[in-house]
Design a protein around this motif. Structure first.
Motif, PDB file in Angstrom:
ATOM      1  N   PHE A   1       0.853  -1.196   0.000  1.00 61.35           N
ATOM      2  CA  PHE A   1       0.000   0.000   0.000  1.00 61.35           C
ATOM      3  C   PHE A   1       0.886   1.243   0.000  1.00 61.35           C
TER       4      PHE A   1
ATOM      5  N   THR B   1       0.729   4.738   0.966  1.00 66.32           N
ATOM      6  CA  THR B   1      -0.210   5.538   1.753  1.00 66.32           C
ATOM      7  C   THR B   1       0.331   6.950   1.968  1.00 66.32           C
TER       8      THR B   1
ATOM      9  N   VAL C   1      -4.835   0.536   6.702  1.00 65.13           N
ATOM     10  CA  VAL C   1      -3.967  -0.525   7.229  1.00 65.13           C
ATOM     11  C   VAL C   1      -4.666  -1.211   8.404  1.00 65.13           C
TER      12      VAL C   1
ATOM     13  N   THR D   1       3.616  -1.334   3.849  1.00 67.22           N
ATOM     14  CA  THR D   1       3.211   0.021   3.467  1.00 67.22           C
ATOM     15  C   THR D   1       4.443   0.874   3.200  1.00 67.22           C
TER      16      THR D   1
END
Ligand code: UTP
Length: 295
Positions: free
Chosen positions: A61, A63, A71, A106
């Protein structure tokens, strides 16, 4: 194709979720666009489900600020689970939110400088292997899902693949558009050029890129140091356009439906369409629609 020449498997997927979601303000002031639900599942859940169906193992991800709930959605919620357990409620409904430990990574895009820049932020995690990209605000509904259809095509032709669909000519200037080359099969076409948000008269076709990609890792080097494109953003389409000619590029026409949930009307359409398909909601939704329309 023999094993020795088979394309390398697609094990990783990048989900860029660092955008500001300005079209949904004020809803997206404190809630990420990707957490807006279509009925009872957030948009990101649909994308993750599609990725898993296609055999993707690692979810990356990208982010930014205010995106932690994405998350958390895929984390264990101890209090919730123990309370539900205590009340004798089934935890089955939470099953899609469970991720194999270590399979969610992430990275941060500190400033939303565009889709291309978001993808580039994942370069260290992607490493030297082909990978998938999912734009979670494009909801793709099909059987099998869009990425599974793409992986099947990738296993035949390798290289880079983009999911495309046909739109009316007056809509092309809102999207990335492909210049189609030779047709390989009913659903697979060579791509000879790409242009982001062209004027209607300059568009090479009415086939638009629709939020799913399989790319070779060289795209990261192509994105390196790339300048701004349409809308003042670092565009993924521009990087892919520069790779054409150096690597095979194909477009897969998705056999299914796509809802642009980054727009309000697309979001409403998706909600209604999915409610009309769900056995537990279809009859009541139809009745409600009739009532609202005065039919
Ligand atoms: P959009 O073009 O829909 O932009 O991004 P956005 O910011 O989400 O929404 P609007 O246009 O302001 O309403 C497509 C996808 O790319 C991600 C978004 O999170 C979305 O999933 N994205 C976009 C990034 O991760 N970083 C960016 O810099 C831009």
């Amino acid at each position: 194709m023999t094993d020795a020449t088979a394309p390398r498997p697609i094990r990783k997927a990048v989900f860029p979720v660092a955008g500001l979601g300005t079209r949904f303000l004020p809803a997206t002031k404190a809630i990420p666009k990707e957490m807006l639900p279509i009925i009872d599942r957030p948009l990101i859940q649909y994308a993750v489900d599609e990725a898993r169906e296609a055999g993707i193992e690692q979810l990356i991800f990208v982010t930014g600020r205010g995106k932690t709930s994405i998350v958390e959605h895929f984390d264990t919620a101890y209090e919730l689970e123990s309370t539900m357990n205590g009340r004798g409620k089934s935890l089955e409904v939470l099953e899609p939110t469970r991720i194999q430990p270590g399979n969610l990574v992430t990275v941060r895009q500190q400033v939303p400088m565009g889709l291309g820049h978001a993808i580039w932020c994942a370069r260290a995690i992607v490493g030297d292997e082909p990978f998938a990209i999912f734009l979670p605000d494009e909801l793709m509904i099909g059987e099998p899902g869009c990425m599974k259809q793409m992986v099947e095509a990738y296993n035949q032709v390798g290289g880079n693949l983009i999911s495309v669909l046909e739109v009316p000519e007056e809509e092309v200037s809102s999207y990335g558009v492909i210049a189609p080359g030779a047709k390989i099969s009913d659903t697979l076409t060579e791509v000879t050029g790409l242009v982001e948000k062209p004027k209607r008269e300059d568009a090479p076709s009415n086939l638009i890129i629709s939020g799913r990609y399989i790319l070779q890792p060289e795209v990261m080097r192509t994105l390196e140091g790339q300048g701004k494109g349409a809308g003042g953003e670092i565009q993924l389409t521009d990087a892919m356009a520069r790779m054409i000619g150096t690597q095979p590029f194909h477009a897969v026409t998705f056999a299914g439906r796509r809802y642009d949930c980054g727009s309000k009307l697309g979001f409403v359409e998706a909600t209604l369409a999915l409610a009309l398909e769900r056995p537990d909601m279809a009859d009541d939704t139809r009745e409600m629609a009739r009532r609202l329309l005065g039919l």
